[in-house]
Write an enzyme that holds these catalytic residues in place. Structure first.
Site, short mmCIF file in Angstrom:
data_model
loop_
_atom_site.label_atom_id
_atom_site.label_comp_id
_atom_site.label_asym_id
_atom_site.label_seq_id
_atom_site.Cartn_x
_atom_site.Cartn_y
_atom_site.Cartn_z
CG LEU A 80 -1.87 -1.22 1.31
CD1 LEU A 80 -2.79 -1.09 2.51
CD2 LEU A 80 -2.69 -1.40 0.04
NE ARG A 82 6.35 -1.39 -3.84
CZ ARG A 82 6.07 -2.16 -2.80
NH1 ARG A 82 5.71 -1.62 -1.65
NH2 ARG A 82 6.12 -3.48 -2.88
CG ASP A 139 8.51 -7.16 -8.67
OD1 ASP A 139 8.28 -8.22 -9.28
OD2 ASP A 139 8.03 -6.90 -7.54
CB CYS A 202 11.24 -3.10 -4.44
SG CYS A 202 11.42 -2.23 -6.00
CB CYS A 320 17.58 -16.39 -33.24
SG CYS A 320 17.11 -14.67 -33.42
#
Length: 358
Positions: A80, A82, A139, A202, A320
């Protein structure tokens, strides 16, 4: 330099939507046509966390027609600080569901698609197929590289951001951009994820919540510019934000900036292809469907894990299916074999096969 609009405009937008977006429509760069492009756009957002929260809110407020939310996590109290799309009463609920509800309250005409799943290299490309653009607010390095590789393979623009502590970065990766700017992917800048434990996340290092909001706004601005074909997108350059120093810098990025020694070979350059060591870095199932004569098969993950042991020649051409994986392999090989002339095959096996079946 402006680029062509990514999305065609919808035939019309309802009167209530026109009223809701009136201040945005008033911008001459957006106007009625731009708002109809936004209404016709389909954007996939990876993660509903610190970056995904403001991204989703601003996409909704901009009037984007379809928003996909990819997140398999539940809301936690520690979010909460962020993740502003959630409230105290949402703790324990699925993030994708809560975020979807909030998007609908901001923009009732936006269609929200919940993807409550863990995105992987195996499902990313298929999941992205219906979308025009992807914004990555994840993240974890595994997710970021899976997202970037899938976008590179299918040619979707990827609006990319990263935030940690008081620092943030933003750019646009695009393997098949319009005439402005060179093709660039995440692996052109960061060829491989860092070793596990080398870079804190984080939870370990902390993050300023307000900076997530600042960066999220920048990412949506880039998405709007791409959709509407206005302004100058963050192609071949990265925005670097230093919140403590209150500074914003820009650094050039791309194949040339990252590694000038990587050359390119066109599929019609048969002389070079014939005399070079050919290295196929695709997966085994792709190789089973066809390969260049005389090519040695070493999958990309093996090249990245131990490039020093990969046999090379005086001139080594890496390929590739389309190009992104070969550039990542070429960077790794060039670093471990400085005396080798490492090049990539433009357009990859797909371009070679097309030329040789005509």
């Amino acid at each position: 330099m402006p680029i062509p609009p990514l999305v065609e405009p919808a035939p019309s937008i309802p009167d209530d939507e026109r009223l809701r977006a009136a201040r945005q429509i008033r911008l001459p760069e957006i106007g009625d046509a731009g708002q109809r492009r936004l209404a016709n756009a389909k954007v996939c957002v990876i993660g509903a966390g610190g970056l995904g929260s403001p991204v989703l809110l601003y996409l909704a407020s901009a009037g984007v027609g379809v928003v996909g939310i990819v997140d398999d996590d539940d809301v936690d109290t520690s979010n909460l600080q962020r993740q502003i799309v959630f409230g105290v009463d949402d703790v324990g609920r699925p993030k994708a569901t809560v975020a979807a509800e909030r998007v609908r309250t901001l923009s009732p005409r936006t269609q929200v698609i919940e993807h409550r799943l863990r995105l992987t290299a195996d499902n990313a490309a298929a999941l992205f197929a219906p979308y025009d653009l992807v914004i990555d607010g994840s993240d974890s390095f595994d997710t970021r590289y899976a997202v970037a590789d899938a976008c590179a393979e299918v040619g979707l623009p990827l609006v990319w951001g990263s935030v940690l502590r008081f620092d943030a970065q933003a750019t646009v990766f695009w393997s098949t951009p319009p005439t402005t700017g060179a093709p660039i992917t995440l692996r052109d800048v960061f060829p491989a994820p860092p070793p596990a434990g080398e870079v804190p996340n984080c939870a370990e290092a902390g993050v300023l919540g307000a900076l997530c909001g600042q960066l999220g706004g920048i990412l949506v601005t880039e998405a709007v510019k791409l959709i509407c074909g206005v302004g100058e997108p963050l192609l071949n350059r990265m925005l670097v934000l230093d919140a403590l120093g209150a500074r914003v810098d820009e650094v050039p990025i791309g194949p040339a900036a990252a590694s000038a020694q990587i050359g390119r070979v066109r599929v019609d350059d048969s002389e070079t292809i014939t005399r070079a060591t050919l290295l196929d870095v695709r997966n085994s199932d792709e190789v089973a469907r066809g390969s260049l004569p005389g090519a040695r098969h070493v999958p990309l993950d093996e090249v990245l894990a131990d490039a020093a042991s990969v046999p090379v020649g005086e001139v080594t051409v890496v390929y590739c299916q389309l190009g992104p994986r070969s550039r990542a392999a070429a960077h790794a090989l060039a670093a471990q074999h400085p005396d080798t002339d490492v090049r990539v095959l433009l357009g990859g096996y797909a371009a070679w096969a097309e030329r040789n079946t005509l």
